[in-house]
Write a protein that holds these residues in place. Structure first.
Motif, PDB file in Angstrom:
ATOM      1  N   LEU B 454     -17.562 135.555  11.712  1.00 57.91           N
ATOM      2  CA  LEU B 454     -16.341 135.321  12.198  1.00 57.91           C
ATOM      3  C   LEU B 454     -15.168 136.089  11.849  1.00 57.91           C
ATOM      4  O   LEU B 454     -14.191 136.202  12.487  1.00 57.91           O
ATOM      5  N   TRP B 455     -15.427 136.773  10.631  1.00 58.16           N
ATOM      6  CA  TRP B 455     -14.362 137.487   9.750  1.00 58.16           C
ATOM      7  C   TRP B 455     -13.865 138.651  10.571  1.00 58.16           C
ATOM      8  O   TRP B 455     -12.579 138.992  10.615  1.00 58.16           O
ATOM      9  N   ILE B 456     -14.996 139.189  11.508  1.00 61.35           N
ATOM     10  CA  ILE B 456     -14.380 140.492  12.097  1.00 61.35           C
ATOM     11  C   ILE B 456     -13.723 139.967  13.315  1.00 61.35           C
ATOM     12  O   ILE B 456     -12.675 140.685  13.653  1.00 61.35           O
ATOM     13  N   ILE B 457     -13.792 138.864  13.997  1.00 56.88           N
ATOM     14  CA  ILE B 457     -12.856 138.195  14.941  1.00 56.88           C
ATOM     15  C   ILE B 457     -11.800 137.952  14.307  1.00 56.88           C
ATOM     16  O   ILE B 457     -10.614 138.328  14.877  1.00 56.88           O
ATOM     17  N   PHE B 458     -11.659 137.499  13.050  1.00 60.53           N
ATOM     18  CA  PHE B 458     -10.505 136.915  12.584  1.00 60.53           C
ATOM     19  C   PHE B 458      -9.425 138.412  12.388  1.00 60.53           C
ATOM     20  O   PHE B 458      -8.294 138.234  12.807  1.00 60.53           O
ATOM     21  N   ALA B 459     -10.309 139.355  11.655  1.00 61.87           N
ATOM     22  CA  ALA B 459      -9.486 140.424  11.488  1.00 61.87           C
ATOM     23  C   ALA B 459      -8.782 140.880  12.686  1.00 61.87           C
ATOM     24  O   ALA B 459      -7.597 141.440  12.737  1.00 61.87           O
ATOM     25  N   ALA B 460      -9.753 140.988  13.868  1.00 66.39           N
ATOM     26  CA  ALA B 460      -9.102 141.525  15.204  1.00 66.39           C
ATOM     27  C   ALA B 460      -8.137 140.863  15.522  1.00 66.39           C
ATOM     28  O   ALA B 460      -6.828 141.339  16.025  1.00 66.39           O
ATOM     29  N   TYR B 461      -8.046 139.334  15.499  1.00 71.47           N
ATOM     30  CA  TYR B 461      -6.953 138.570  15.972  1.00 71.47           C
ATOM     31  C   TYR B 461      -5.539 139.099  15.152  1.00 71.47           C
ATOM     32  O   TYR B 461      -4.767 138.604  15.873  1.00 71.47           O
ATOM     33  N   LEU B 462      -5.684 139.090  13.851  1.00 72.41           N
ATOM     34  CA  LEU B 462      -4.598 139.437  13.043  1.00 72.41           C
ATOM     35  C   LEU B 462      -4.071 140.676  13.442  1.00 72.41           C
ATOM     36  O   LEU B 462      -2.674 140.712  13.549  1.00 72.41           O
ATOM     37  N   GLY B 463      -4.889 141.544  13.837  1.00 71.01           N
ATOM     38  CA  GLY B 463      -4.268 142.916  14.171  1.00 71.01           C
ATOM     39  C   GLY B 463      -3.842 142.652  15.630  1.00 71.01           C
ATOM     40  O   GLY B 463      -2.511 143.395  15.844  1.00 71.01           O
ATOM     41  N   ARG B 464      -4.603 142.026  16.465  1.00 67.18           N
ATOM     42  CA  ARG B 464      -4.070 142.124  17.946  1.00 67.18           C
ATOM     43  C   ARG B 464      -2.654 141.176  18.104  1.00 67.18           C
ATOM     44  O   ARG B 464      -1.986 141.525  19.061  1.00 67.18           O
ATOM     45  N   PHE B 465      -2.508 139.979  17.420  1.00 69.17           N
ATOM     46  CA  PHE B 465      -1.544 139.167  17.929  1.00 69.17           C
ATOM     47  C   PHE B 465      -0.196 139.090  16.885  1.00 69.17           C
ATOM     48  O   PHE B 465       0.505 138.321  16.952  1.00 69.17           O
ATOM     49  N   PHE B 466      -0.257 140.090  15.856  1.00 69.29           N
ATOM     50  CA  PHE B 466       0.852 140.140  15.059  1.00 69.29           C
ATOM     51  C   PHE B 466       2.085 140.474  16.135  1.00 69.29           C
ATOM     52  O   PHE B 466       3.155 139.888  15.566  1.00 69.29           O
ATOM     53  N   ALA B 467       2.140 141.163  16.913  1.00 73.71           N
ATOM     54  CA  ALA B 467       3.124 141.470  17.803  1.00 73.71           C
ATOM     55  C   ALA B 467       3.773 140.070  18.262  1.00 73.71           C
ATOM     56  O   ALA B 467       4.796 139.887  18.527  1.00 73.71           O
ATOM     57  N   LEU B 468       2.779 139.344  18.765  1.00 72.60           N
ATOM     58  CA  LEU B 468       3.206 138.095  19.566  1.00 72.60           C
ATOM     59  C   LEU B 468       4.152 137.386  18.391  1.00 72.60           C
ATOM     60  O   LEU B 468       4.936 136.733  18.752  1.00 72.60           O
ATOM     61  N   ALA B 469       3.556 137.250  17.210  1.00 72.98           N
ATOM     62  CA  ALA B 469       4.209 136.391  16.177  1.00 72.98           C
ATOM     63  C   ALA B 469       5.658 136.984  15.800  1.00 72.98           C
ATOM     64  O   ALA B 469       6.549 136.576  15.315  1.00 72.98           O
ATOM     65  N   LEU B 470       5.510 138.402  15.900  1.00 74.62           N
ATOM     66  CA  LEU B 470       6.883 139.250  15.308  1.00 74.62           C
ATOM     67  C   LEU B 470       8.071 139.192  16.442  1.00 74.62           C
ATOM     68  O   LEU B 470       8.977 139.326  15.848  1.00 74.62           O
ATOM     69  N   ARG B 471       7.594 139.235  17.639  1.00 69.70           N
ATOM     70  CA  ARG B 471       8.567 139.451  18.707  1.00 69.70           C
ATOM     71  C   ARG B 471       9.635 138.287  18.589  1.00 69.70           C
ATOM     72  O   ARG B 471      10.990 138.563  18.428  1.00 69.70           O
ATOM     73  N   PRO B 472       9.483 136.931  18.636  1.00 75.93           N
ATOM     74  CA  PRO B 472      10.382 135.911  18.607  1.00 75.93           C
ATOM     75  C   PRO B 472      11.315 135.982  17.282  1.00 75.93           C
ATOM     76  O   PRO B 472      12.277 135.747  17.350  1.00 75.93           O
ATOM     77  N   VAL B 473      10.407 136.418  16.225  1.00 80.71           N
ATOM     78  CA  VAL B 473      11.224 136.612  14.866  1.00 80.71           C
ATOM     79  C   VAL B 473      12.301 137.669  14.881  1.00 80.71           C
ATOM     80  O   VAL B 473      13.328 137.487  14.489  1.00 80.71           O
ATOM     81  N   ILE B 474      11.847 138.748  15.366  1.00 81.31           N
ATOM     82  CA  ILE B 474      12.681 139.970  15.499  1.00 81.31           C
ATOM     83  C   ILE B 474      14.080 139.488  16.441  1.00 81.31           C
ATOM     84  O   ILE B 474      15.147 139.681  15.929  1.00 81.31           O
ATOM     85  N   ALA B 475      13.717 138.715  17.485  1.00 79.11           N
ATOM     86  CA  ALA B 475      14.749 138.376  18.449  1.00 79.11           C
ATOM     87  C   ALA B 475      15.672 137.405  17.918  1.00 79.11           C
ATOM     88  O   ALA B 475      16.715 137.440  17.948  1.00 79.11           O
ATOM     89  N   GLY B 476      15.177 136.596  16.778  1.00 78.53           N
ATOM     90  CA  GLY B 476      15.646 135.418  16.085  1.00 78.53           C
ATOM     91  C   GLY B 476      16.658 136.276  15.043  1.00 78.53           C
ATOM     92  O   GLY B 476      17.886 135.830  14.909  1.00 78.53           O
ATOM     93  N   PHE B 477      16.317 137.099  14.426  1.00 78.57           N
ATOM     94  CA  PHE B 477      17.024 137.887  13.306  1.00 78.57           C
ATOM     95  C   PHE B 477      18.286 138.584  13.957  1.00 78.57           C
ATOM     96  O   PHE B 477      19.374 138.624  13.636  1.00 78.57           O
ATOM     97  N   ARG B 478      18.031 139.066  15.258  1.00 75.72           N
ATOM     98  CA  ARG B 478      18.925 139.838  16.096  1.00 75.72           C
ATOM     99  C   ARG B 478      20.129 138.876  16.573  1.00 75.72           C
ATOM    100  O   ARG B 478      21.270 139.190  16.566  1.00 75.72           O
ATOM    101  N   ALA B 479      19.762 137.736  16.735  1.00 75.44           N
ATOM    102  CA  ALA B 479      20.603 136.772  17.227  1.00 75.44           C
ATOM    103  C   ALA B 479      21.556 136.170  16.213  1.00 75.44           C
ATOM    104  O   ALA B 479      22.344 135.191  16.558  1.00 75.44           O
TER     105      ALA B 479
END
Lengths: 323, 593
Positions: B454-479
């Motif tokens: 399962l770890w390879i899927i987990f590693a892929a999820y971490l890489g793939r979805f960081f942008a999703l977690a980051l975007r609202p936070v970046i927008a939040g900091f901007r606001a």
């Protein structure tokens, strides 16, 4: 650490055989439900063995297996895939473990590998499924290229399905069909889509009225009330035998061989028949909806050529159908 | 690259002069240490799950077998099918994203700025399509519009047998992409509409400006970055969407790039990895170009909203309100209720193609997937664990990352931000191949291979979805105005204390929103796991796709119904807790009325 674990497992096996679990991994192209039933039936008979399984199209399984072999760590102990050609290829690469003690006395000699590395478990023929609302019942392969069938035929792709690859190999070998037949199919707006499951969906759902497909799917769905039926074309059907084999790299070859024995046993063959497959064992009755095996006309093909030309066959097919 | 205190601490609007005068009193030594450690952790993380795999993939594209060789690349680039698929990817994603923007924008406007009634329920229903896996959406729509559609049969308007399903077409792919990604556009635009300064608009209105004038001169410049961001987000998501073109495009021979890659690889095996690496690089270039264009546009538009906008606008709809409400609920009926009804009907029949009636209805499919098949039950657990763990970890990483990017304007962090977008812009199939390339062989030092776990899927999820977690936070900091953090700094709070007591609580709502986005996306995910799953390590997406693929549409529908039910229960549970959460935590909650 691993050695310690093995030692512990060994001790446990000696002390309490009922508790010890040997684990086998099976890679199969069987539909999920059948894979689960087969594994459950085996485990009920051999409670000391636990089988985990993975299901995908034969081609996809092979792609996965090749990657694992290249990395030096093939995972499966057992393979249960569509056709003999696949296993000939694996045997040539030295990946299969012979099982000389397998009891094949009841079977036709020509069905199994003489070196006993792989064993045919059932007969799966490819014919024509049709929707109950279809105007004409298809009687021959050549019906599929008639103008009234235009845009109404669905077909599996040999890029996904092992049975479809054998079907392609067998038909292109026959002078009365050849590649011209497939070019005519393409002109008749046939668009091969994925595996046999997709064909079943298209025909049962009424989006296409006809489909080139393995026998058990429409016959089984018809029994459940789906508006489909299956025809054995006059020229004959092509067939695969879903062989099973033990990988040379299996860590539990003895348990794996017991799985092979189970599939070849009368009990295993009766299970196959209950699941809606044509059994190989001459004494086991075929499931409802099938003609007698002796009444089915099977088109022969040259497995050696199919193996040698596999890539060429697939590429040419992809070109013709624009995949 | 040593950052000076000014670069680390100065924000464009911040009181740089004040800061400079206080440097002597601040514990810079310790602050720098913790900051450097955090930045190093984030860098290492992105190196492991993004840079390393993608570099390895890039190398495979230009130097298959380890020697420089462009002949494979040239061969792929001169193939007609490559460019057909590229053109289709571009057109399908663009039309899908524009559709998503129109639908999402309309709902965002109605929800954020008007006096529409029952907003909570409307938003809740509008968000659901985003949480439904694309392949399930496609499956549901196919059952809705085919010749054996239970609904059309009941109405007696089913297409004649033998007629192709209208969804198996370019238009079908585009239409469902628009519906699938409309909630994404909605989320971005609603936040922006809500933040419109009411005082400013009311002042302009009082001074005699007409509504259109206000929209053009005040609202448009403030909303423009969000429009661009929403379009880019929807485009990039549609570009990487796999489930919809897989289910609808393959039967129509409408092959987009991710499908071309998947099919080539699945059919010809790792021997074509160099070819698919080149194909994936094309998608990578498209995705990166869009992200860069969006970043550039956002910088041009950059305009700070007030830190705490007053109450949002509530434009009166007047006598048209009822008609608009009926139309809005009509859209919900069309994009949500009807396809889900078809899906449930499809899960209740004994076999695909059987019309649903009291005589044919059965629960056998549910019994089979929930009680008999181990694989399905395991898949539910696996998907929940993988997406839950990924959501928590990524949200936790996103806060310091956003802090460095926005408030600190740290150059290395900005570079990392761009990197984090890459795995999300690429189709999941590409990241999956990259992961196989690096994780198939046993890892150095520990000597364990992640492949087949399962770890390879987990590693892929971490890489793939960081942008999703980051975007609202970046927008939040901007606001959020950084002066509050600077005040804490001036008051002597150290970096760690400020992060814990000031920054993190302020950003918790947006981080939670990011975590939820990650969870629902990963829970439904198919593209990555389609190539990384192994026996015993199935995900929900894989199980569903496999069941459908092997002709068990009713079983696939049953799994889909259960997974949609799980998501609905989660959403409703969260809804009950919403009053205890800060506003903005739940994308689908927090509406008045």
């Amino acid at each position: 650490m691993r050695r310690l674990a093995f030692a512990l497992a060994g001790l446990l096996a000696l002390a309490a055989p009922a508790l010890a679990q040997t684990t086998l991994t099976l890679y199969t192209s069987q539909p999920q439900q059948d894979a689960q039933q087969t594994v459950d039936a085996f485990m009920a008979k051999h409670p000391d063995v636990k089988v985990t399984w993975l299901r995908d199209g034969t081609t996809q399984i092979l792609a996965k297996l090749r990657a694992e072999v290249a990395a030096g760590d093939p995972r499966p102990d057992l393979l249960l895939l569509a056709d003999v050609v696949t296993f000939e290829g694996l045997k040539k690469q030295g990946l299969l473990l012979p099982h000389p003690a397998a009891d094949v006395a009841a079977y036709d000699k020509s069905l199994h590998d003489p070196e006993k590395t792989y064993f045919s478990t059932k007969l799966i023929t490819t014919g024509i499924a049709y929707n109950a609302k279809a105007g004409t019942k298809p009687a021959s392969w050549s019906d599929l290229v008639k103008p009234e069938f235009k845009g109404q035929v669905s077909m599996p792709s040999p890029l996904t399905s092992g049975a479809a690859l054998i079907h392609l190999a067998a038909l292109t070998e026959k002078p009365e069909f050849g590649w011209a037949f497939f070019e005519k199919l393409a002109q008749n707006n046939v668009r091969p889509q994925g595996g046999n499951g997709q064909v079943l969906k298209a025909v049962a759902g009424g989006e296409k009225l006809y489909g080139v497909i393995v026998d058990y799917m429409p016959i089984r769905e018809k029994a459940k009330g789906a508006p489909v039926d299956f025809a054995f074309p006059a020229e004959g059907v092509t067939a695969v035998t879903e062989p099973v084999a033990v990988m040379k790299t299996s860590k539990n070859p003895d348990a794996a061989k017991r799985f092979v024995d189970f599939l070849l046993s009368r009990e295993g063959q009766e299970l196959a028949s209950r699941q809606g497959y044509l059994p190989m064992h001459p004494d086991v009755a075929p499931p409802a909806g099938f003609p007698r095996v002796s009444d089915i006309k099977i088109m022969a093909y040259d497995p050696a050529r199919a193996l040698a030309e596999e890539e060429t066959l697939k590429k040419r097919f992809a070109e013709i159908f624009g995949e | 690259l040593e950052a000076t205190p000014i670069e680390l601490g100065g924000s464009r609007d911040g009181p740089v002069g004040l800061r400079r005068s206080t440097i002597g009193r601040l514990p810079w030594g310790e602050a720098l240490k913790l900051e450097h450690v955090l930045l190093a952790v984030i860098s290492l993380f992105l190196l492991a799950v993004c840079v390393w795999p993608l570099t390895r993939l890039l190398l495979e594209g230009v130097a298959p077998n380890g020697t420089f060789d462009l002949s494979r690349a040239a061969e792929v680039l001169s193939s007609r099918s490559t460019w057909t698929a590229t053109r289709r990817s571009l057109e399908a994603s663009l039309v899908g994203a524009l559709g998503a923007l129109a639908l999402g924008g309309l709902f965002a406007f109605l929800i954020a700025l008007t006096d529409l009634r029952a907003k909570s329920a409307l938003v809740f229903c509008f968000m659901i399509p985003m949480l439904i896996p694309p392949q399930v959406t496609a499956l549901a729509w196919v059952q809705l519009l085919g010749p054996s559609s239970p609904l059309l049969l009941a109405l007696g308007i089913q297409p004649p047998p033998g007629s192709a399903n209208p969804l198996y077409s370019a238009g079908g792919v585009m239409g469902l992409l628009a519906i699938q990604h409309a909630p994404l556009a909605f989320l971005v635009l609603r936040a922006s509409f809500r933040a419109l300064p009411r005082e400013l608009i009311e002042a302009a209105r009082a001074a005699g400006s007409r509504p259109l004038g206000v929209a053009r001169s005040i609202a448009a410049p403030l909303v423009a970055p969000a429009l661009v961001a929403a379009l880019a987000l929807a485009f990039v998501s549609a570009l990487g969407n796999f489930g919809i073109p897989a289910v609808l495009g393959i039967p129509a021979s409408y092959t987009v790039l991710p499908i071309l890659i998947y099919r080539r690889l699945a059919s010809f095996g790792p021997s074509v990895i160099a070819d698919v690496a080149v194909l994936s690089l094309i998608v990578a270039f498209i995705g990166i170009a869009v992200v860069l264009a969006q970043t550039a546009a956002a910088r041009r538009f950059e305009a700070r909203m007030p830190r705490r906008p007053g109450a949002a606008l509530a434009l009166p709809l007047g006598p048209a309100r009822l008609a608009i409400e009926i139309a809005a609920w009509g859209v919900i009926l069309l994009v949500l209720v009807l396809p889900l009804t078809a899906l449930v009907a499809g899960a209740l029949v004994s076999a695909y193609g059987v019309p649903l009636s009291p005589a044919t209805a059965t629960l056998a499919n549910f019994e089979e997937v929930l009680l008999r098949q181990d694989a399905t039950r395991r898949a539910f657990v696996n998907s929940a664990m993988l997406s839950g763990a990924a959501a928590l970890l990524l949200a936790a990483l996103a806060i310091p990352m956003g802090y460095f990017v926005v408030w600190r304007r740290s150059a290395p962090a900005r570079a990392l931000e761009t990197l984090a977008d890459i795995p999300y812009a690429l189709p999941g199939v590409v990241l999956a191949i990259a992961m196989i390339l690096v994780f198939l062989k046993p890892l150095p030092i520990v000597g364990i291979s992640l492949y087949g776990t399962l770890w390879i899927i987990f590693a892929a999820y971490l890489g793939r979805f960081f942008a999703l977690a980051l975007r609202p936070v970046i927008a939040g900091f901007r606001a959020i105005d950084p002066t509050i953090e600077e005040a804490a700094q001036v008051a002597g709070a150290r970096f760690g204390t400020r992060l814990r007591t000031v920054t993190a609580p302020l950003l918790a709502p947006v981080a939670a929103a990011g975590a939820i986005l990650v969870f629902v996306t990963a829970f439904n995910e198919l593209t990555v796991s389609a190539l990384l799953w192994s026996a015993g390590h199935e995900t929900l997406g894989v199980i569903m796709f496999n069941l459908d693929d092997s002709g068990f549409a009713p079983l696939a529908s049953a799994v889909a119904v259960v997974s949609v039910a799980v998501i609905l229960v989660l959403m409703l549970t969260a809804q009950l807790l919403a009053r205890h959460l800060p506003p903005g935590v739940l994308p689908w909650a927090g509406e008045r009325g």
